[in-house]
Design a protein around this motif. Sequence first.
Motif, PDB file in Angstrom:
ATOM      1  N   LEU A  16       0.815  -1.226   0.000  1.00  0.00           N
ATOM      2  CA  LEU A  16       0.000   0.000   0.000  1.00  0.00           C
ATOM      3  C   LEU A  16       0.846   1.273   0.000  1.00  0.00           C
ATOM      4  O   LEU A  16       0.308   2.363  -0.199  1.00  0.00           O
ATOM      5  N   LEU A  17       2.139   1.130   0.225  1.00  0.00           N
ATOM      6  CA  LEU A  17       2.992   2.299   0.396  1.00  0.00           C
ATOM      7  C   LEU A  17       3.146   3.093  -0.901  1.00  0.00           C
ATOM      8  O   LEU A  17       3.333   2.538  -1.980  1.00  0.00           O
ATOM      9  N   VAL A  18       3.081   4.396  -0.741  1.00  0.00           N
ATOM     10  CA  VAL A  18       3.319   5.301  -1.869  1.00  0.00           C
ATOM     11  C   VAL A  18       4.522   6.174  -1.522  1.00  0.00           C
ATOM     12  O   VAL A  18       4.709   6.575  -0.367  1.00  0.00           O
ATOM     13  N   PRO A  19       5.381   6.499  -2.502  1.00  0.00           N
ATOM     14  CA  PRO A  19       6.584   7.296  -2.212  1.00  0.00           C
ATOM     15  C   PRO A  19       6.248   8.743  -1.862  1.00  0.00           C
ATOM     16  O   PRO A  19       5.299   9.322  -2.399  1.00  0.00           O
ATOM     17  N   HIS A  20       7.045   9.279  -0.953  1.00  0.00           N
ATOM     18  CA  HIS A  20       6.857  10.659  -0.534  1.00  0.00           C
ATOM     19  C   HIS A  20       7.783  11.575  -1.323  1.00  0.00           C
ATOM     20  O   HIS A  20       8.903  11.203  -1.656  1.00  0.00           O
ATOM     21  N   TYR A  29       0.243  11.472   7.693  1.00  0.00           N
ATOM     22  CA  TYR A  29       0.776  10.625   6.626  1.00  0.00           C
ATOM     23  C   TYR A  29       0.300   9.195   6.866  1.00  0.00           C
ATOM     24  O   TYR A  29       0.526   8.636   7.930  1.00  0.00           O
ATOM     25  N   ASP A  30      -0.314   8.617   5.850  1.00  0.00           N
ATOM     26  CA  ASP A  30      -0.874   7.273   5.964  1.00  0.00           C
ATOM     27  C   ASP A  30      -0.340   6.417   4.816  1.00  0.00           C
ATOM     28  O   ASP A  30      -0.503   6.782   3.639  1.00  0.00           O
ATOM     29  N   THR A  31       0.305   5.296   5.144  1.00  0.00           N
ATOM     30  CA  THR A  31       0.906   4.372   4.175  1.00  0.00           C
ATOM     31  C   THR A  31       1.791   5.110   3.167  1.00  0.00           C
ATOM     32  O   THR A  31       1.568   5.074   1.960  1.00  0.00           O
ATOM     33  N   VAL A  32       2.806   5.782   3.701  1.00  0.00           N
ATOM     34  CA  VAL A  32       3.760   6.531   2.878  1.00  0.00           C
ATOM     35  C   VAL A  32       5.159   5.970   3.129  1.00  0.00           C
ATOM     36  O   VAL A  32       5.514   5.635   4.260  1.00  0.00           O
ATOM     37  N   LEU A  49       1.055   6.975  10.136  1.00  0.00           N
ATOM     38  CA  LEU A  49       0.353   5.712  10.345  1.00  0.00           C
ATOM     39  C   LEU A  49       0.739   4.736   9.243  1.00  0.00           C
ATOM     40  O   LEU A  49       0.622   5.056   8.047  1.00  0.00           O
ATOM     41  N   GLU A  50       1.241   3.576   9.630  1.00  0.00           N
ATOM     42  CA  GLU A  50       1.658   2.545   8.683  1.00  0.00           C
ATOM     43  C   GLU A  50       2.573   3.138   7.614  1.00  0.00           C
ATOM     44  O   GLU A  50       2.338   3.011   6.402  1.00  0.00           O
ATOM     45  N   CYS A  51       3.628   3.783   8.080  1.00  0.00           N
ATOM     46  CA  CYS A  51       4.608   4.386   7.190  1.00  0.00           C
ATOM     47  C   CYS A  51       5.949   3.680   7.331  1.00  0.00           C
ATOM     48  O   CYS A  51       6.232   3.058   8.367  1.00  0.00           O
ATOM     49  N   ARG A  67       3.027  11.779  16.337  1.00  0.00           N
ATOM     50  CA  ARG A  67       2.574  10.408  16.608  1.00  0.00           C
ATOM     51  C   ARG A  67       3.112   9.470  15.534  1.00  0.00           C
ATOM     52  O   ARG A  67       2.941   9.710  14.337  1.00  0.00           O
ATOM     53  N   PHE A  68       3.753   8.397  15.988  1.00  0.00           N
ATOM     54  CA  PHE A  68       4.267   7.363  15.091  1.00  0.00           C
ATOM     55  C   PHE A  68       3.543   6.055  15.439  1.00  0.00           C
ATOM     56  O   PHE A  68       3.831   5.443  16.458  1.00  0.00           O
ATOM     57  N   ASN A  69       2.628   5.654  14.612  1.00  0.00           N
ATOM     58  CA  ASN A  69       1.814   4.470  14.889  1.00  0.00           C
ATOM     59  C   ASN A  69       2.025   3.445  13.777  1.00  0.00           C
ATOM     60  O   ASN A  69       1.776   3.726  12.602  1.00  0.00           O
ATOM     61  N   GLU A  70       2.505   2.247  14.156  1.00  0.00           N
ATOM     62  CA  GLU A  70       2.773   1.174  13.208  1.00  0.00           C
ATOM     63  C   GLU A  70       3.724   1.634  12.102  1.00  0.00           C
ATOM     64  O   GLU A  70       3.481   1.421  10.907  1.00  0.00           O
ATOM     65  N   VAL A  71       4.824   2.282  12.504  1.00  0.00           N
ATOM     66  CA  VAL A  71       5.827   2.701  11.541  1.00  0.00           C
ATOM     67  C   VAL A  71       7.022   1.749  11.597  1.00  0.00           C
ATOM     68  O   VAL A  71       7.238   1.045  12.597  1.00  0.00           O
TER      69      VAL A  71
END
Length: 215
Positions: A16-20, A29-32, A49-51, A67-71
């Motif tokens: 799901l990750l997209v480049p920043h 930021y979500d899935t980055v 989130l999920e980064c 906040r760093f959640n599931e990174v």
Amino acid sequence: MQSVPDRLDDLPYAHLLVPHSGPLRGDRYDTVRFEGPLEVVSAGGGSFLECAFTGTELSGARLRQTRFNEVWVQGSRWVAVDCAESEWQDAGLVSTVLAGLTAYGSAVRRVVLRQCKLEAVNLRGAVLRDVVFEDCLLRDVDFGEAKLTDVSFPGSTLEEVRLSGAVLKQADFRGARSLGLTDGPHGLRGAILGSAQLFELAPQFAQALGITVKD
């Protein structure tokens, strides 16, 4: 111990990750996926989130109350980064250098650091719960006045680590390769030690209690 992958492709959200692109800001930021040197523009108060951070370089960045959640942070180098009063949850840091990091007053929960180097890191007053330092080097790390619950250090080396005023509950030092504590044994109340470590620290305990040992 929480399972943390060593490879990006093994992350459950890798597909799901997209480049920043561009500088970091105080946004959500979500899935980055972040790579390489990062420029930061007023990123405090943001959330991730999920980064994934792979091979990132941060210097002098201000990320307070972030906040760093599931990174997942891998192969990165963060120098003089201000993460004071930030929140880390369900995160993994692998083969990463944290130098001169400010993280006092932070909340760190269910986080694994594997083969990381922490040098001159300020965690005063932080709350750590279910945190694993696995095969890490902790040099000049300040846990003063912090709360450490279910924290362990398997295979890690501690040098000039401060625990003054810290509250330990099920803080397990048994797997640590060395215990270099600048405060001596005073900050170890509530800690779990192995018998060999207790023997190694015996002279410091005797000195703290005013005991003279003579044969």
